[in-house]
Design an enzyme around this catalytic site. Sequence first.
Site, PDB file in Angstrom:
ATOM      1  N   GLY A 212       0.827  -1.202   0.000  1.00 50.74           N
ATOM      2  CA  GLY A 212       0.000   0.000   0.000  1.00 50.74           C
ATOM      3  C   GLY A 212       0.862   1.252   0.000  1.00 50.74           C
ATOM      4  O   GLY A 212       2.042   1.225  -0.357  1.00 50.74           O
ATOM      5  N   THR A 214       3.011   4.582   1.125  1.00 43.77           N
ATOM      6  CA  THR A 214       4.156   4.742   2.025  1.00 43.77           C
ATOM      7  C   THR A 214       3.712   5.243   3.392  1.00 43.77           C
ATOM      8  O   THR A 214       4.193   4.760   4.430  1.00 43.77           O
ATOM      9  CB  THR A 214       5.181   5.703   1.404  1.00 43.77           C
ATOM     10  OG1 THR A 214       5.676   5.128   0.191  1.00 43.77           O
ATOM     11  CG2 THR A 214       6.338   5.951   2.350  1.00 43.77           C
ATOM     12  N   THR A 216       0.813   4.902   5.013  1.00 44.79           N
ATOM     13  CA  THR A 216       0.167   3.841   5.786  1.00 44.79           C
ATOM     14  C   THR A 216       1.168   2.768   6.163  1.00 44.79           C
ATOM     15  O   THR A 216       1.166   2.246   7.284  1.00 44.79           O
ATOM     16  CB  THR A 216      -0.989   3.227   4.978  1.00 44.79           C
ATOM     17  OG1 THR A 216      -1.933   4.250   4.652  1.00 44.79           O
ATOM     18  CG2 THR A 216      -1.684   2.136   5.774  1.00 44.79           C
ATOM     19  N   GLU A 234       5.729  -3.631   0.762  1.00 41.44           N
ATOM     20  CA  GLU A 234       5.950  -2.998  -0.541  1.00 41.44           C
ATOM     21  C   GLU A 234       5.109  -1.732  -0.570  1.00 41.44           C
ATOM     22  O   GLU A 234       3.874  -1.798  -0.522  1.00 41.44           O
ATOM     23  CB  GLU A 234       5.569  -3.924  -1.688  1.00 41.44           C
ATOM     24  CG  GLU A 234       5.845  -3.297  -3.051  1.00 41.44           C
ATOM     25  CD  GLU A 234       5.477  -4.202  -4.205  1.00 41.44           C
ATOM     26  OE1 GLU A 234       5.258  -3.679  -5.316  1.00 41.44           O
ATOM     27  OE2 GLU A 234       5.400  -5.429  -4.011  1.00 41.44           O
ATOM     28  N   CYS A 268       1.569   0.602  -8.527  1.00 42.56           N
ATOM     29  CA  CYS A 268       2.756   1.114  -7.831  1.00 42.56           C
ATOM     30  C   CYS A 268       3.978   1.130  -8.731  1.00 42.56           C
ATOM     31  O   CYS A 268       4.914   1.895  -8.490  1.00 42.56           O
ATOM     32  CB  CYS A 268       3.019   0.302  -6.573  1.00 42.56           C
ATOM     33  SG  CYS A 268       3.242  -1.463  -6.874  1.00 42.56           S
TER      34      CYS A 268
END
Length: 459
Positions: A212, A214, A216, A234, A268
Site C-alpha cells: 500500500g 508509504t 500507511t 511494498e 505502484c
Amino acid sequence: MSVLLTTHDPRTGLPAVSYPCATPEQVVQICRRARDAFFNQWRAVPSTERATALLSVAALLRDRLEEFAAAEARDTGKPLDVARGEVAGAAGLWEYAAALARTEHSECLSTATTQGLALTLREPMGVVGLIVPWNYPLITAAERMPFALAAGCCVVLKPSELAVGSLALLVEAMANNPLFPTGVVQVLFGQGDAVGRALVANPDVDMIAFVGSTATGRAIESAATATGKRVSAELGGNNHVLIYPDADLPRAARAVVAGGFRNGGQACIAGTHVLVDPSVADEWAAHLEQALRERFPVGEAGTVASIQPMISAAHKQRLLALIEQARPAGFVPLPGSLLDGPGNFLGPVVLDRVPLHSPLRQQEIFGPVVTVTRVEADKFPAILADNQYGLAVYVWTAATSAALAAIRQVRIGRIWVNADPEFWLPELPVGGFAASGVGREGGAKALDTYSLPKSVLIF
C-alpha cells in the site's frame, strides 16, 4: 447484527458486493484460531503435503477462472480480459510457491572440532497478517500468501475496504478444501483504521506483510515492530522512465503509454515520470502523441471502452487537485489528453515540459497522468538519487554501457531495460528501497521472508 462493508463498481459507482465487517472480538478470535492452527496442525504438515495443497489452489484458479475474473473486474473496474490474465498470473504464483515448498532444506556446517554436528533448520514465522490493496487484490495476495503457507505459516488476510476483488471467493474455497486445516487461512473484512489496526496490534500475529501507500506502510511498520513483529512491506513508487538520445523512440513511446496507463495508472510500478534528453525531446513528444492517439482514439477517451476508471470519486478529485496545483509551475498537455471525464473516469493525461521541481513530480500520482521533463541524460542518475522512492525504473537506450551504468547506479528494486512492465517472472523477487518498502517477496528465496533459521550444535 454485523455492520456491512459495501464495495462499489468504479465504472458505475453503484454498490457491488457487501461483506460483514469484523468486530474487535472477531479479530481476536480469528487470530487465536490461526495461532492454534499453526502450532497444532500446519507447522507440522510435511512440505510435500503443503506443496500439494498449494497446487490445488492453482488448479482451482484455472478451473474457475471466469468466476474469479468477474469478481476481480467488478470490484476494481478492470476490463474482463485483463482480470482473466491476472487470475492466470496468480495461478502461476501458487504453482511456483508449491515448487519452493519442496525445496525446504537444512544446512549441515563444519565445526571447529572433528566431533559433533552443526546445522541450521528453517522455522516458519508463525501467523502472518496480510494486508493487500484495492488495485490488484488477487495478484498482490498471490505474491505473498502461497509463499507464507509454503514456509509453514498461517495467514489472516485483510483486503482493502474499497475492493475485495476475488479474495472472498478464494478464502471460501480454501476453507472448504480438506488439504487446508481449519484456521490456516482466514479473512477479515473492514476499514483499515479499525480492523487493520487491530490485526497489526494483535499479540497472536507474528508478522505483517503489507502492500500500500508509504504513509500507511510506515505507520504499520512502527506499530508492528513496537510489539516485536517482523514486517515485509511494498510501498509507494514515484517511478521514472529514462529516454536516452539513442533510444528506440516509437517503441518506447508505445511502452510508456501502455505501462503508464495500465490499470488506469493505479499501479505502484507505473512509469509516471519521463526524463528525456532535450536533443530528442521534440521527436519524442511526436511519437508519444501518436502512441496516445493509437491506444486511446479521440471520442473514446473517458469511456468504459478506453481507460480504467478511478477506484472512487474521491480518488479522482485528488488527482484533479494535483494537476491544478501544478498549473502555475507550467506544463503542456499533449493532444489526446483528457483532463476530465464522466463519473470516475479521468485521462489519459500526458503533460509535456513539466519543470523538474513541479509538485506533480514530488509524490506518487497513482493515476492516469504521465509527466515529461526535458533534461540532459547525464543528469538522470542525480535526479533518481534525489528521489525518496526506489521501486521501479524503465531504461530506454541502445547502448549496453549506458544501461549497465544505470542499473549499477540506481537503488531501485525492479528495473526494466527496453521493455514495458507487461512481463515479469515469479522467479524474480519484488520490493523497493527507501520509501518504497522493506523486505522482498517472491523469487527463489521467498520462503526466507516467512521463516527464520534455527542454529543447532550436536555433540
